[in-house]
Design an enzyme around this catalytic site. Structure first.
Site, PDB file in Angstrom:
ATOM      1  N   LYS A  32       0.837  -1.208   0.000  1.00 58.85           N
ATOM      2  CA  LYS A  32       0.000   0.000   0.000  1.00 58.85           C
ATOM      3  C   LYS A  32       0.871   1.258   0.000  1.00 58.85           C
ATOM      4  O   LYS A  32       0.618   2.183  -0.778  1.00 58.85           O
ATOM      5  CB  LYS A  32      -0.922  -0.036   1.219  1.00 58.85           C
ATOM      6  CG  LYS A  32      -1.882   1.130   1.319  1.00 58.85           C
ATOM      7  CD  LYS A  32      -3.126   0.771   2.129  1.00 58.85           C
ATOM      8  CE  LYS A  32      -2.880   0.707   3.618  1.00 58.85           C
ATOM      9  NZ  LYS A  32      -2.651   2.044   4.217  1.00 58.85           N
ATOM     10  N   ARG A  37       2.832   5.922  -3.346  1.00 57.89           N
ATOM     11  CA  ARG A  37       3.994   6.728  -3.759  1.00 57.89           C
ATOM     12  C   ARG A  37       4.252   6.608  -5.254  1.00 57.89           C
ATOM     13  O   ARG A  37       4.604   7.601  -5.914  1.00 57.89           O
ATOM     14  CB  ARG A  37       5.223   6.297  -2.943  1.00 57.89           C
ATOM     15  CG  ARG A  37       5.162   6.790  -1.486  1.00 57.89           C
ATOM     16  CD  ARG A  37       6.097   6.016  -0.585  1.00 57.89           C
ATOM     17  NE  ARG A  37       6.227   6.586   0.751  1.00 57.89           N
ATOM     18  CZ  ARG A  37       5.362   6.390   1.753  1.00 57.89           C
ATOM     19  NH1 ARG A  37       4.277   5.655   1.570  1.00 57.89           N
ATOM     20  NH2 ARG A  37       5.578   6.942   2.948  1.00 57.89           N
ATOM     21  N   ARG A 133      -7.643  12.278  13.158  1.00 58.23           N
ATOM     22  CA  ARG A 133      -6.216  11.939  13.272  1.00 58.23           C
ATOM     23  C   ARG A 133      -5.338  13.187  13.223  1.00 58.23           C
ATOM     24  O   ARG A 133      -5.675  14.165  12.556  1.00 58.23           O
ATOM     25  CB  ARG A 133      -5.840  10.929  12.171  1.00 58.23           C
ATOM     26  CG  ARG A 133      -6.581   9.611  12.397  1.00 58.23           C
ATOM     27  CD  ARG A 133      -6.265   8.583  11.360  1.00 58.23           C
ATOM     28  NE  ARG A 133      -4.871   8.208  11.364  1.00 58.23           N
ATOM     29  CZ  ARG A 133      -4.314   7.441  10.434  1.00 58.23           C
ATOM     30  NH1 ARG A 133      -5.043   6.980   9.432  1.00 58.23           N
ATOM     31  NH2 ARG A 133      -3.041   7.140  10.508  1.00 58.23           N
ATOM     32  N   SER A 180       7.626   9.025  11.947  1.00 58.93           N
ATOM     33  CA  SER A 180       6.484   8.871  11.046  1.00 58.93           C
ATOM     34  C   SER A 180       6.931   9.093   9.610  1.00 58.93           C
ATOM     35  O   SER A 180       7.365  10.188   9.245  1.00 58.93           O
ATOM     36  CB  SER A 180       5.390   9.886  11.404  1.00 58.93           C
ATOM     37  OG  SER A 180       4.480   9.996  10.336  1.00 58.93           O
ATOM     38  N   GLN A 182       4.972   9.243   7.187  1.00 57.87           N
ATOM     39  CA  GLN A 182       4.030  10.168   6.539  1.00 57.87           C
ATOM     40  C   GLN A 182       4.463  11.611   6.760  1.00 57.87           C
ATOM     41  O   GLN A 182       4.407  12.435   5.839  1.00 57.87           O
ATOM     42  CB  GLN A 182       2.625   9.931   7.077  1.00 57.87           C
ATOM     43  CG  GLN A 182       2.091   8.549   6.700  1.00 57.87           C
ATOM     44  CD  GLN A 182       0.690   8.294   7.194  1.00 57.87           C
ATOM     45  OE1 GLN A 182       0.093   9.115   7.874  1.00 57.87           O
ATOM     46  NE2 GLN A 182       0.160   7.130   6.854  1.00 57.87           N
ATOM     47  N   ASP A 333       2.221  -1.211  12.021  1.00 59.63           N
ATOM     48  CA  ASP A 333       0.869  -1.642  11.638  1.00 59.63           C
ATOM     49  C   ASP A 333       0.579  -3.084  12.060  1.00 59.63           C
ATOM     50  O   ASP A 333      -0.556  -3.550  11.941  1.00 59.63           O
ATOM     51  CB  ASP A 333       0.672  -1.480  10.125  1.00 59.63           C
ATOM     52  CG  ASP A 333       0.682  -0.009   9.722  1.00 59.63           C
ATOM     53  OD1 ASP A 333       0.397   0.855  10.583  1.00 59.63           O
ATOM     54  OD2 ASP A 333       0.993   0.291   8.550  1.00 59.63           O
ATOM     55  N   LYS A 360      -3.829   5.972  14.997  1.00 59.58           N
ATOM     56  CA  LYS A 360      -4.062   5.261  13.726  1.00 59.58           C
ATOM     57  C   LYS A 360      -5.552   5.297  13.363  1.00 59.58           C
ATOM     58  O   LYS A 360      -6.286   6.111  13.893  1.00 59.58           O
ATOM     59  CB  LYS A 360      -3.537   3.824  13.838  1.00 59.58           C
ATOM     60  CG  LYS A 360      -2.017   3.767  14.049  1.00 59.58           C
ATOM     61  CD  LYS A 360      -1.277   4.292  12.837  1.00 59.58           C
ATOM     62  CE  LYS A 360       0.224   4.311  13.025  1.00 59.58           C
ATOM     63  NZ  LYS A 360       0.912   5.033  11.950  1.00 59.58           N
ATOM     64  N   ARG A 364      -5.611   2.014  18.446  1.00 58.25           N
ATOM     65  CA  ARG A 364      -5.298   0.572  18.346  1.00 58.25           C
ATOM     66  C   ARG A 364      -4.791  -0.018  19.660  1.00 58.25           C
ATOM     67  O   ARG A 364      -4.600  -1.236  19.717  1.00 58.25           O
ATOM     68  CB  ARG A 364      -4.304   0.319  17.201  1.00 58.25           C
ATOM     69  CG  ARG A 364      -4.955   0.442  15.853  1.00 58.25           C
ATOM     70  CD  ARG A 364      -4.047   0.000  14.723  1.00 58.25           C
ATOM     71  NE  ARG A 364      -4.714   0.174  13.443  1.00 58.25           N
ATOM     72  CZ  ARG A 364      -4.079   0.360  12.286  1.00 58.25           C
ATOM     73  NH1 ARG A 364      -2.753   0.400  12.258  1.00 58.25           N
ATOM     74  NH2 ARG A 364      -4.771   0.508  11.170  1.00 58.25           N
ATOM     75  N   ARG A 406      -7.131  -3.173   9.890  1.00 51.37           N
ATOM     76  CA  ARG A 406      -6.174  -4.061  10.565  1.00 51.37           C
ATOM     77  C   ARG A 406      -6.869  -4.820  11.712  1.00 51.37           C
ATOM     78  O   ARG A 406      -6.503  -5.952  12.012  1.00 51.37           O
ATOM     79  CB  ARG A 406      -4.995  -3.276  11.130  1.00 51.37           C
ATOM     80  CG  ARG A 406      -4.269  -2.399  10.092  1.00 51.37           C
ATOM     81  CD  ARG A 406      -3.083  -3.078   9.445  1.00 51.37           C
ATOM     82  NE  ARG A 406      -2.522  -2.192   8.436  1.00 51.37           N
ATOM     83  CZ  ARG A 406      -2.298  -2.517   7.174  1.00 51.37           C
ATOM     84  NH1 ARG A 406      -2.551  -3.721   6.718  1.00 51.37           N
ATOM     85  NH2 ARG A 406      -1.799  -1.645   6.328  1.00 51.37           N
TER      86      ARG A 406
HETATM   87  C1  S3P Z   1       2.651   4.732   6.196  1.00 47.08           C
HETATM   88  C2  S3P Z   1       3.329   5.035   7.347  1.00 47.08           C
HETATM   89  C3  S3P Z   1       2.887   4.613   8.680  1.00 47.08           C
HETATM   90  C4  S3P Z   1       1.890   3.477   8.620  1.00 47.08           C
HETATM   91  C5  S3P Z   1       0.840   3.701   7.584  1.00 47.08           C
HETATM   92  C6  S3P Z   1       1.453   3.880   6.212  1.00 47.08           C
HETATM   93  C7  S3P Z   1       3.159   5.262   4.914  1.00 47.08           C
HETATM   94  O1  S3P Z   1       2.285   5.705   9.333  1.00 47.08           O
HETATM   95  O2  S3P Z   1       1.288   3.293   9.893  1.00 47.08           O
HETATM   96  O3  S3P Z   1      -0.059   2.600   7.557  1.00 47.08           O
HETATM   97  O4  S3P Z   1       2.740   4.792   3.845  1.00 47.08           O
HETATM   98  O5  S3P Z   1       3.998   6.163   4.962  1.00 47.08           O
HETATM   99  P1  S3P Z   1       3.187   6.801  10.084  1.00 47.08           P
HETATM  100  O6  S3P Z   1       4.236   7.198   9.139  1.00 47.08           O
HETATM  101  O7  S3P Z   1       2.315   7.954  10.441  1.00 47.08           O
HETATM  102  O8  S3P Z   1       3.709   6.079  11.298  1.00 47.08           O
END
Ligand code: S3P
Length: 448
Positions: A32, A37, A133, A180, A182, A333, A360, A364, A406
């Site tokens: 995913k 990306r 979030r 993170s 993200q 995850d 999340k 969780r 999940r």
């Molecule tokens: C992800 C980063 C993770 C992960 C999410 C997907 C990504 O989150 O939990 O399911 O694709 O960059 P965080 O980067 O916020 O920890």
């Protein structure tokens, strides 16, 4: 109630019965994180990219829909195959409507970085879960970089509003304070599309798929570690990034329910084909092995700049462990499944440093405790993890997914191990990351 309502209700509740054996082989669908990306980065690059093995799930469709609203050119070219005609950093444009990211945190955070750096005025929204979030973690650094961005609830939540014409500062050093990918990616993407240099430092290393793909597209990145943490420096871009073909490896997070079931079931041998084993994602393998789990990696190879292997998970005896530190972002995850594994391990397991689990798709920590306690587990939630004592013979339960993909899969794997027939409410949440999950579960159970 219409027939349609009763059909969707019945799909949303699944029954899971224990099976005498779990023997079989599963091809794991595309990762995913990499799928998001591959679509996003190629959309602002120059040239044409072929993406094979793209995950077709609700979250990835949220990304595709948002990109198309920004004038990206993405077309289906076969099963799991898509062609992206890169528009370059000048070719994407303002969406007429709000960019709805659905349930997907990766879509919301990475896309915000991209439209911010490109100076495309945008409104970013999401579903009920995504709207709770934390977004302050991207709003603050993007503000610092020169983006005019605001969010609901004192700049902490979606929807976000991004104004145009930013002056993105060159050469900033940003400490994220949270591990993170993200957040890290939002900052790197804002800088790379704006053509400036930036340094991002995080307390523990998070997944590095953005860095790998940006490098393959021609960006220059440097890595370092110092007393502030783990750093990545993006150098100033010379010219446009090149679109690159991507073959998406299987998602280890999607393989995780089967790995866990294979290790915990007392008559199991499950082979998982084509799983991405990027070291920033393999915490589940390392942790289960640390607990005594029997997992073999076969045919290790490279696919599209990412390491891949076939995994074989076999029955074994687990013992408790203390799990924290750098292992946590590498398994973030999969921690609910690891909590399930701990219920079957001899002795006490402590999972700590995992407060991110509260941010999340659901909380969780609290929701995992609810689910596993319903199956009879001896589990307590803490501020940043769990204390679990095992082994416990699980008994059938009726549990809820809390709308979290999940956790729907967690309930299903627990149901496979419990005595009696369990019910998972909110079972259709799996479409977020693994639409075929229930079909695969049925085929694995009938091969028994
Ligand atoms: C992800 C980063 C993770 C992960 C999410 C997907 C990504 O989150 O939990 O399911 O694709 O960059 P965080 O980067 O916020 O920890």
């Amino acid at each position: 109630m219409s027939n349609l309502d009763s059909e969707s209700d019945s799909l949303n509740i699944r029954e899971v019965a224990p099976t005498a054996q779990l023997i079989g082989s599963i091809d794991i669908p595309g990762d995913k994180s990499i799928s998001h990306r591959a679509l996003m980065f190629n959309s602002f690059a120059e040239g044409v990219a072929q993406i094979d093995g793209l995950l077709e799930s609700d979250d990835v469709h949220s990304t595709m829909d948002c990109l198309r609203a920004l004038d990206a050119q993405i077309s289906a070219s076969g099963r799991d195959s898509f062609t992206v005609n890169g528009r370059g950093t000048k070719g994407l444009g303002q969406s007429e409507s709000t960019l709805d990211c659905g349930n997907s945190g990766t879509t919301a955070r990475l896309l915000t970085g991209i439209v911010s750096g490109l100076g495309i005025p945008s409104v970013i929204s999401g579903d009920e879960s995504l709207s709770t979030r934390p977004m302050g973690r991207i709003i603050q650094p993007l503000n610092q970089m020169g983006v005019r961005i605001s969010g609901r609830s004192s700049d902490t939540l979606l929807p976000l509003e991004i104004s145009g014409s930013p002056t993105i500062q060159n050469g900033l050093v940003i400490e994220t304070g949270v591990a993170s990918a993200q957040v890290k990616s939002a900052i790197l993407l804002c800088a790379v599309v704006a053509g400036v240099s930036v340094t991002v430092i995080e307390p523990k290393p998070s997944r590095d798929h953005s860095e790998r793909l940006l490098s393959a597209m021609g960006a220059s990145l440097e890595y370092f570690e110092d007393d502030r943490g783990h750093g990545v420096r993006l150098l100033k871009r010379i010219g446009e990034l090149r679109a690159v073909d991507v073959t998406v490896p299987g998602d280890i997070s999607t393989a995780a329910p089967w790995i866990t079931a294979g290790v915990l079931h007392d008559a199991a041998e499950i082979t998982l084909n084509g799983v991405g084993v990027n070291p920033s994602r393999t915490g589940i393998i390392d942790i289960l092995k640390l607990m005594g789990g029997n997992i073999e990696l076969k045919s290790e190879r490279a696919v599209g700049g990412e390491p891949v292997a076939d995994l074989v998970a076999r029955s074994g005896k687990l013992h408790g462990a203390v799990i924290g530190g750098d292992l946590i972002p590498r398994a973030i995850d999969e921690i609910p499944l690891l909590a399930l594994a701990a219920t079957q391990a001899e002795g006490e397991t402590v999972i700590h440093d995992a407060s991110e689990l509260r941010a999340k798709e659901s909380d969780r920590i609290d929701c995992t405790v609810e689910i596993l306690a319903a199956f009879g587990a001896d589990i307590e939630g803490t501020a940043d993890g769990f204390v679990i004592r095992g082994p416990t013979k699980l008994r059938a339960a009726t549990v809820d997914s809390y709308g979290d993909h999940r956790l729907a899969m967690l309930g299903a794997v627990a149901g496979l191990l419990a005595s009696g027939v369990s019910r998972i409410n909110g079972a259709s949440a799996v479409t977020i990351s693994y639409p075929e999950f229930w079909d695969r579960l049925a085929s694995l159970s009938t091969t028994a």
